[in-house]
Design a protein around this motif. Structure first.
Motif, PDB file in Angstrom:
ATOM      1  N   ARG A 198       2.891   6.285  -2.439  1.00 47.74           N
ATOM      2  CA  ARG A 198       4.026   7.080  -2.939  1.00 47.74           C
ATOM      3  C   ARG A 198       3.882   7.390  -4.422  1.00 47.74           C
ATOM      4  NH1 ARG A 198       8.866   3.984   0.348  1.00 47.74           N
ATOM      5  NH2 ARG A 198       8.583   5.144   2.292  1.00 47.74           N
ATOM      6  N   GLN A 236       0.828  -1.202   0.000  1.00 47.05           N
ATOM      7  CA  GLN A 236       0.000   0.000   0.000  1.00 47.05           C
ATOM      8  C   GLN A 236       0.861   1.251   0.000  1.00 47.05           C
ATOM      9  OE1 GLN A 236      -0.635   2.187   2.963  1.00 47.05           O
ATOM     10  NE2 GLN A 236      -1.772   3.520   1.585  1.00 47.05           N
ATOM     11  N   LEU A 237       1.986   1.220   0.711  1.00 43.44           N
ATOM     12  CA  LEU A 237       2.878   2.371   0.761  1.00 43.44           C
ATOM     13  C   LEU A 237       3.421   2.714  -0.629  1.00 43.44           C
ATOM     14  CD1 LEU A 237       4.259   4.506   2.472  1.00 43.44           C
ATOM     15  CD2 LEU A 237       6.085   2.868   2.939  1.00 43.44           C
TER      16      LEU A 237
END
Length: 93
Positions: free
Chosen positions: A64, A59-60
């Protein structure tokens, strides 16, 4: 500072610094990618977490990409396209 002055300043800095010009152009590409990925996710009506699971990325990473904080690789974009059954098209205009 007016918009015209900002545009003039950017044009001058791009002319005087190849490094600035390259960074400015890359930021534009990153923004286009961020918008495209966010629009794709929205069209699928998925949260970042659900979208990340669908495309097999953390998910990060999606966060980003969508914020323009990272440049998504061609491989990552290709994987997103494949896993969402979309066609990835890159254009020179």
């Amino acid at each position: 500072m007016t918009l015209r002055k900002v545009d003039d300043l950017i044009a001058e800095k791009k002319q005087n610094s190849a490094k600035f010009a390259a960074a400015y152009e890359q930021a534009g590409v990153d923004l286009e990618i961020a918008i495209a990925v966010k629009q794709l996710r929205d069209s699928l009506d998925l949260s970042q977490r659900a979208f990340a699971e669908l495309v097999g990325k953390p998910q990060l990473t999606i966060a980003r990409i969508e914020s323009g904080a990272v440049t998504a690789s061609n491989q990552t974009l290709s994987e997103i396209a494949q896993r969402t059954h979309k066609q990835l098209r890159i254009q020179f205009i």
